[in-house]
Design a protein around this motif. Structure first.
Motif, short mmCIF file in Angstrom:
data_model
loop_
_atom_site.label_atom_id
_atom_site.label_comp_id
_atom_site.label_asym_id
_atom_site.label_seq_id
_atom_site.Cartn_x
_atom_site.Cartn_y
_atom_site.Cartn_z
N MET A 25 0.81 -1.22 0.00
CA MET A 25 0.00 0.00 0.00
C MET A 25 0.85 1.27 0.00
O MET A 25 0.31 2.38 -0.07
CB MET A 25 -0.95 0.01 1.21
N ASP A 26 2.17 1.13 0.05
CA ASP A 26 3.04 2.30 -0.02
C ASP A 26 3.46 2.60 -1.45
O ASP A 26 4.20 3.55 -1.72
CB ASP A 26 4.29 2.11 0.85
N GLY A 27 2.97 1.81 -2.43
CA GLY A 27 3.31 2.03 -3.82
C GLY A 27 2.47 3.13 -4.45
O GLY A 27 1.44 3.56 -3.89
N ASP A 28 2.90 3.59 -5.62
CA ASP A 28 2.16 4.65 -6.32
C ASP A 28 0.80 4.17 -6.80
O ASP A 28 -0.18 4.92 -6.76
CB ASP A 28 2.99 5.16 -7.51
N GLU A 29 0.74 2.94 -7.26
CA GLU A 29 -0.52 2.35 -7.73
C GLU A 29 -0.69 0.99 -7.07
O GLU A 29 -0.48 -0.05 -7.69
CB GLU A 29 -0.53 2.22 -9.25
N PRO A 30 -1.08 0.95 -5.81
CA PRO A 30 -1.17 -0.32 -5.08
C PRO A 30 -2.26 -1.22 -5.63
O PRO A 30 -3.26 -0.75 -6.19
CB PRO A 30 -1.49 0.13 -3.65
N ASP A 31 -2.04 -2.52 -5.48
CA ASP A 31 -3.06 -3.52 -5.83
C ASP A 31 -4.18 -3.40 -4.80
O ASP A 31 -3.96 -3.58 -3.60
CB ASP A 31 -2.42 -4.91 -5.78
N LYS B 31 -16.03 -3.24 -5.21
CA LYS B 31 -16.11 -1.78 -5.32
C LYS B 31 -16.57 -1.12 -4.01
O LYS B 31 -17.03 0.01 -4.00
CB LYS B 31 -17.04 -1.36 -6.46
N GLU B 32 -16.42 -1.83 -2.91
CA GLU B 32 -16.75 -1.27 -1.61
C GLU B 32 -15.49 -0.66 -0.99
O GLU B 32 -14.43 -1.29 -0.95
CB GLU B 32 -17.32 -2.35 -0.68
N GLU B 33 -15.62 0.54 -0.48
CA GLU B 33 -14.48 1.28 0.02
C GLU B 33 -13.72 0.51 1.10
O GLU B 33 -12.47 0.55 1.14
CB GLU B 33 -14.95 2.62 0.57
N LYS B 34 -14.43 -0.20 1.93
CA LYS B 34 -13.79 -0.93 3.03
C LYS B 34 -12.86 -2.03 2.55
O LYS B 34 -12.01 -2.52 3.31
CB LYS B 34 -14.86 -1.54 3.94
N ASP B 35 -13.01 -2.45 1.29
CA ASP B 35 -12.23 -3.57 0.77
C ASP B 35 -10.96 -3.13 0.05
O ASP B 35 -10.25 -3.98 -0.51
CB ASP B 35 -13.09 -4.40 -0.19
N ARG B 36 -10.64 -1.85 0.06
CA ARG B 36 -9.43 -1.41 -0.62
C ARG B 36 -8.19 -2.05 0.03
O ARG B 36 -7.99 -1.98 1.23
CB ARG B 36 -9.30 0.11 -0.55
N GLY B 37 -7.39 -2.70 -0.81
CA GLY B 37 -6.16 -3.32 -0.34
C GLY B 37 -6.36 -4.56 0.50
O GLY B 37 -5.41 -5.03 1.15
N ALA B 38 -7.57 -5.11 0.51
CA ALA B 38 -7.85 -6.29 1.33
C ALA B 38 -7.65 -7.57 0.51
O ALA B 38 -8.06 -7.64 -0.66
CB ALA B 38 -9.28 -6.24 1.87
N PHE B 39 -7.05 -8.57 1.14
CA PHE B 39 -6.82 -9.86 0.49
C PHE B 39 -7.20 -10.98 1.45
O PHE B 39 -7.25 -10.79 2.66
CB PHE B 39 -5.35 -9.98 0.07
N LYS B 40 -7.44 -12.13 0.87
CA LYS B 40 -7.93 -13.27 1.64
C LYS B 40 -6.87 -13.82 2.59
O LYS B 40 -5.70 -13.92 2.22
CB LYS B 40 -8.39 -14.36 0.67
#
Length: 433
Positions: free
Chosen positions: A330-336, A344-353
């Motif tokens: 999440m410190d990258g310019d264009e994080p996964d 497309k839910e805001e709470k799921d940004r940068g979340a992985f299983k």
């Protein structure tokens, strides 16, 4: 020494406590309170068989030598037992998650379907250039993952995510790091048409398999509608559901620890109740045959305690199957952005299983992007609370572990949670003609 003898009422109470402690909470109750039972997920049908996953006969391949012939396939398919619907039981320890078994009603497990899926899983002919199979990125010898940062597909192409492990998937619904596939069946056919994985199309894949007689015969016999891409997915998913971890040293130590905690005040008087004494003796013998070091035992206690691992790595399979932002990348310019790209839910940004901790020592590197090469790096990441970002999981906390505690956590993962996989025949694929 206190003068104490078991009365009838005390014996009755002890027995009740034992049932609660050892039958209902065998593998994980000492620390996580999971409910364990020795039961099978049951499917209906005209003929059924109860089997224990991990039984090598399920994944040994059709008997014979060399490429699979049409005659061998016909002989196999003629055996009624190979079409019986399987009621499956999980191995010791993992069986505490029996209630989480997911087998779609329209895709019951049979020996014939497991075997067809096994062939497809290891067959590079599913790819556009005959170079890539499912096993290319989910390698049995590499913990059913791949010891590369990213999976490698046709023409040496790579994506931006590490290969997730493909075992214990019978306990999971959503697949891939971002959960974009709702079932194993859906997941199984995705890589076939992914341009940087197998680089094929579903139509060409079906045509290729249809030109191989032993495949065509099996599909026609196993599925009412024969060879379709959906049935390719159903077969591969069925095989993957048969791949489970066996009992690990933790699965022998946890019941012993449960017993000793439950009867801490009465252990020296168990000889007055032979049944309890015999059970205690058996638990100690089993744990002694599957030992963990003192460091690993301390690491186990940390896993369920100070290190807070089981807040996400929960239950018998040591995963909650949920999605969390740990700050990785999440410190990258264009994080996964992971799960966000699906929901497309805001709470799921940068979340992985959450991956399983079982056999984690076999499947380096780690995290969805393969950015952490060792378990020591992983522990350090959690210790510092991940990388701060607006969507960081509230479960991520600064732990302030000592160097010794970090080493103990790694020892538990390496010693306590590593076990054997089923014996798998990786060859014995259908001949071209």
């Amino acid at each position: 020494m206190k003068n104490f003898r078991f009365s009838n009422s005390v014996v009755a109470s002890v027995l009740l406590k034992l049932r609660a402690a050892l039958i209902c909470s065998v593998a994980l109750a000492f620390y996580s309170g999971a409910f364990a039972m020795d039961a099978a997920g049951t499917q209906g049908g005209p003929a059924t068989e109860t089997v224990s996953l991990g039984d090598p006969s399920l994944t040994a391949g059709i008997p014979g030598e060399g490429p699979l012939t049409v005659e061998q396939a016909k002989k196999w398919l003629a055996e009624p037992k190979n079409h019986a619907i399987l009621n499956v039981k999980l191995p010791r320890g993992l069986d505490a998650a029996t209630g989480n078994i997911f087998i779609p009603e329209d895709n019951p497990m049979t020996r014939a379907k497991i075997e067809l899926g096994r062939q497809l899983y290891f067959d590079t002919r599913l790819s556009s250039d005959n170079s890539i199979s499912c096993a290319s990125c989910h390698v049995p010898e590499e913990g059913w993952g791949a010891n590369t940062q990213f999976g490698i597909g046709v023409d040496g192409q790579t994506g931006n995510r590490n290969s997730p492990v493909s075992f214990n998937r019978i306990l999971s619904r959503h697949q891939f790091h971002d959960g974009r596939a709702g079932t194993l069946e859906e997941q199984a056919v995705g890589p076939i048409e992914n341009p940087i994985e197998m680089g094929n199309t579903h139509e060409v894949c079906v045509q290729t398999l249809g030109a191989i007689p032993a495949y065509k015969i099996q599909f026609d016999h196993i599925f009412d509608d024969g060879l379709t891409i959906e049935n390719v997915g159903r077969a591969i998913a069925t095989f993957e559901r048969s791949v489970v971890t066996g009992p690990a040293p933790y699965d022998y130590y946890a019941p012993l620890a449960t017993f000793e905690k439950t009867f801490a005040d009465d252990l020296e008087y168990l000889d007055e109740e032979p049944e309890l004494a015999e059970q205690y003796k058996r638990l100690k013998e089993e744990a002694a045959k599957n030992p963990m070091s003192e460091s690993a035992i301390r690491g186990m206690e940390l896993t369920f305690g100070k290190a807070n691992c089981t807040v996400c790595h929960a239950g018998a399979n040591f995963t909650d199957e949920q999605f969390h932002n740990l700050g990785v990348g999440m410190d990258g310019d264009e994080p996964d952005l992971g799960r966000y790209e699906v929901t497309k839910e805001e709470k799921d940004r940068g979340a992985f299983k959450t991956p399983t901790m079982r056999n984690v020592a076999d499947s380096a590197p780690y995290m969805h992007d393969g950015s952490q090469k060792t378990l020591e790096e992983v522990v350090d990441w959690y210790d510092k609370g991940g990388h701060p970002n607006p969507w960081l999981s509230d479960k991520m906390k600064v732990l302030k572990l000592t160097d010794g505690e970090k080493a103990d956590l790694v020892a538990f993962m390496v010693e306590g949670l590593t076990s054997d996989f089923p014996v798998i025949e990786t060859g014995r694929l259908p001949a071209d003609q």
